[in-house]
Design a protein around this motif. Structure first.
Motif, PDB file in Angstrom:
ATOM      1  N   LYS A  90       0.847  -1.187   0.000  1.00 26.22           N
ATOM      2  CA  LYS A  90       0.000   0.000   0.000  1.00 26.22           C
ATOM      3  C   LYS A  90       0.884   1.238   0.000  1.00 26.22           C
ATOM      4  O   LYS A  90       1.799   1.375   0.836  1.00 26.22           O
ATOM      5  CB  LYS A  90      -0.896  -0.002   1.247  1.00 26.22           C
ATOM      6  N   ASP A  91       0.654   2.143  -0.961  1.00 29.21           N
ATOM      7  CA  ASP A  91       1.428   3.383  -1.086  1.00 29.21           C
ATOM      8  C   ASP A  91       2.922   3.123  -1.276  1.00 29.21           C
ATOM      9  O   ASP A  91       3.757   3.960  -0.922  1.00 29.21           O
ATOM     10  CB  ASP A  91       1.220   4.284   0.143  1.00 29.21           C
ATOM     11  N   THR A  97      -8.355   7.683  -7.304  1.00 30.45           N
ATOM     12  CA  THR A  97      -7.284   8.112  -6.401  1.00 30.45           C
ATOM     13  C   THR A  97      -7.841   8.432  -5.024  1.00 30.45           C
ATOM     14  O   THR A  97      -7.268   8.039  -3.996  1.00 30.45           O
ATOM     15  CB  THR A  97      -6.557   9.332  -6.978  1.00 30.45           C
ATOM     16  N   ALA A 152      -8.652   5.192  -3.241  1.00 31.16           N
ATOM     17  CA  ALA A 152      -7.446   4.524  -2.737  1.00 31.16           C
ATOM     18  C   ALA A 152      -6.928   5.197  -1.478  1.00 31.16           C
ATOM     19  O   ALA A 152      -6.441   4.539  -0.555  1.00 31.16           O
ATOM     20  CB  ALA A 152      -6.370   4.507  -3.823  1.00 31.16           C
ATOM     21  N   GLN A 153      -7.037   6.534  -1.437  1.00 32.92           N
ATOM     22  CA  GLN A 153      -6.554   7.277  -0.277  1.00 32.92           C
ATOM     23  C   GLN A 153      -7.472   7.145   0.935  1.00 32.92           C
ATOM     24  O   GLN A 153      -7.069   7.448   2.057  1.00 32.92           O
ATOM     25  CB  GLN A 153      -6.400   8.755  -0.644  1.00 32.92           C
ATOM     26  N   PRO A 201      -4.586  -2.162  -0.161  1.00 28.32           N
ATOM     27  CA  PRO A 201      -4.266  -1.830  -1.549  1.00 28.32           C
ATOM     28  C   PRO A 201      -5.510  -1.801  -2.439  1.00 28.32           C
ATOM     29  O   PRO A 201      -6.433  -2.607  -2.269  1.00 28.32           O
ATOM     30  CB  PRO A 201      -3.310  -2.947  -1.978  1.00 28.32           C
ATOM     31  N   VAL A 202      -5.511  -0.865  -3.372  1.00 35.15           N
ATOM     32  CA  VAL A 202      -6.569  -0.748  -4.374  1.00 35.15           C
ATOM     33  C   VAL A 202      -5.935  -0.925  -5.746  1.00 35.15           C
ATOM     34  O   VAL A 202      -5.024  -0.175  -6.113  1.00 35.15           O
ATOM     35  CB  VAL A 202      -7.291   0.611  -4.270  1.00 35.15           C
ATOM     36  N   VAL A 232      -3.577   4.696  -7.913  1.00 38.16           N
ATOM     37  CA  VAL A 232      -3.954   3.575  -7.050  1.00 38.16           C
ATOM     38  C   VAL A 232      -2.709   2.753  -6.726  1.00 38.16           C
ATOM     39  O   VAL A 232      -1.585   3.159  -7.014  1.00 38.16           O
ATOM     40  CB  VAL A 232      -5.056   2.729  -7.721  1.00 38.16           C
ATOM     41  N   ASP A 233      -2.898   1.582  -6.131  1.00 43.37           N
ATOM     42  CA  ASP A 233      -1.762   0.810  -5.618  1.00 43.37           C
ATOM     43  C   ASP A 233      -1.286  -0.308  -6.544  1.00 43.37           C
ATOM     44  O   ASP A 233      -0.455  -1.131  -6.153  1.00 43.37           O
ATOM     45  CB  ASP A 233      -2.139   0.206  -4.262  1.00 43.37           C
TER      46      ASP A 233
END
Length: 262
Positions: free
Chosen positions: A13-14, A188, A191-192, A197-198, A207-208
């Motif tokens: 993630k990120d 976006t 996802a945030q 995770p997306v 996205v991730d």
């Protein structure tokens, strides 16, 4: 490549974007496993392999058959199986069919389409030991109900609804979400809004990770190419030329020559 776990997937993630691609058989699964983090045995096989106009007639038997093939071809890759249309209409049905996937294949997780309205199903499955991938945005299994494939997130109401879907799915226990056919800026935001995770498909780069149907990405499926698909090769033309060359050499008796006989 070392096989990912749910924990290692969530750590992305990120971070380094996750690479997901569909696979339906052992041959392509083996080829994809060198580069893909996750293989998705998608019900899209009903269209690209089965020649149907949508995914709706895919069955549990078909999904299990293809999942077994993919698992054999890529035993060291994390594998997710699509739950087909009609296989999770209620908690009991969803659990019965999810048990089939785990008992009859080596799949690592299952995927269910739907947002907040499916959260109770995801919670029921996760409480019973299943790893669940959510799927929000454009839902291929709802194509007839919606009158076609329609991009989501076109206004603030839809954006807030998608965020609520993602958060409900996360709260229900999903470890990852696929978001399809959604305006990039909205994807976006989605996802945030969550800590899992997306993975996007037709949902921009914020996205991730990304997923594509392999027959689209390799240029093998000719009837229709979605706007969001980048074709990394002209597979259809390459295959047709190879088969044409083979046919020509057979007809000319130039194959097999002395190099290809015992």
């Amino acid at each position: 490549m070392k096989k990912l776990t749910i924990g290692s997937i969530q750590k992305r993630k990120d971070a380094l974007p996750l690479v997901m691609i569909t696979a339906y058989d052992a041959l392509f699964a083996r080829l994809f496993s060198e580069s893909a983090d996750i293989l998705l045995v998608g019900d899209s096989l009903n269209m690209s392999f089965g020649g149907n106009n949508d995914t709706l007639s895919a069955t549990m038997d078909q999904m299990i058959y293809h999942t077994n093939a993919v698992c054999k071809g890529a035993p060291e890759t994390f594998i997710i199986t699509d739950m087909p249309f009609g296989s999770y209409t209620d908690e009991a049905t969803a659990l019965t069919n999810a048990i089939r996937v785990y008992r009859e294949t080596s799949a690592d997780a299952i995927k269910i389409e739907g947002g907040a309205e499916k959260a109770h199903l995801i919670k029921h499955l996760t409480l019973n030991g299943f790893a669940v991938c959510g799927h929000i945005g454009l839902l291929p299994q709802a194509v007839r109900a919606e009158g076609g494939y329609k991009v989501k997130g076109k206004n603030e109401h839809e954006a807030l609804s998608l965020i609520a879907d993602a958060q409900a799915i996360q709260q229900a226990g999903a470890f990852i979400i696929v978001i399809e056919g959604v305006k990039a800026d909205v994807a976006t935001r989605v996802a945030q809004s969550v800590s899992i995770p997306v993975i996007g498909i037709g949902a921009g780069n914020g996205v991730d990770g990304q997923v594509l149907v392999f027959s689209d990405m390799l240029g093998l499926y000719e009837p229709f190419v979605p706007k969001f698909v980048k074709q990394y090769m002209d597979g259809a033309s390459a295959v047709k030329k190879s088969v044409s060359d083979y046919a020509s050499e057979v007809q000319k008796r130039s194959f097999p020559d002395e190099n290809y006989v015992y």
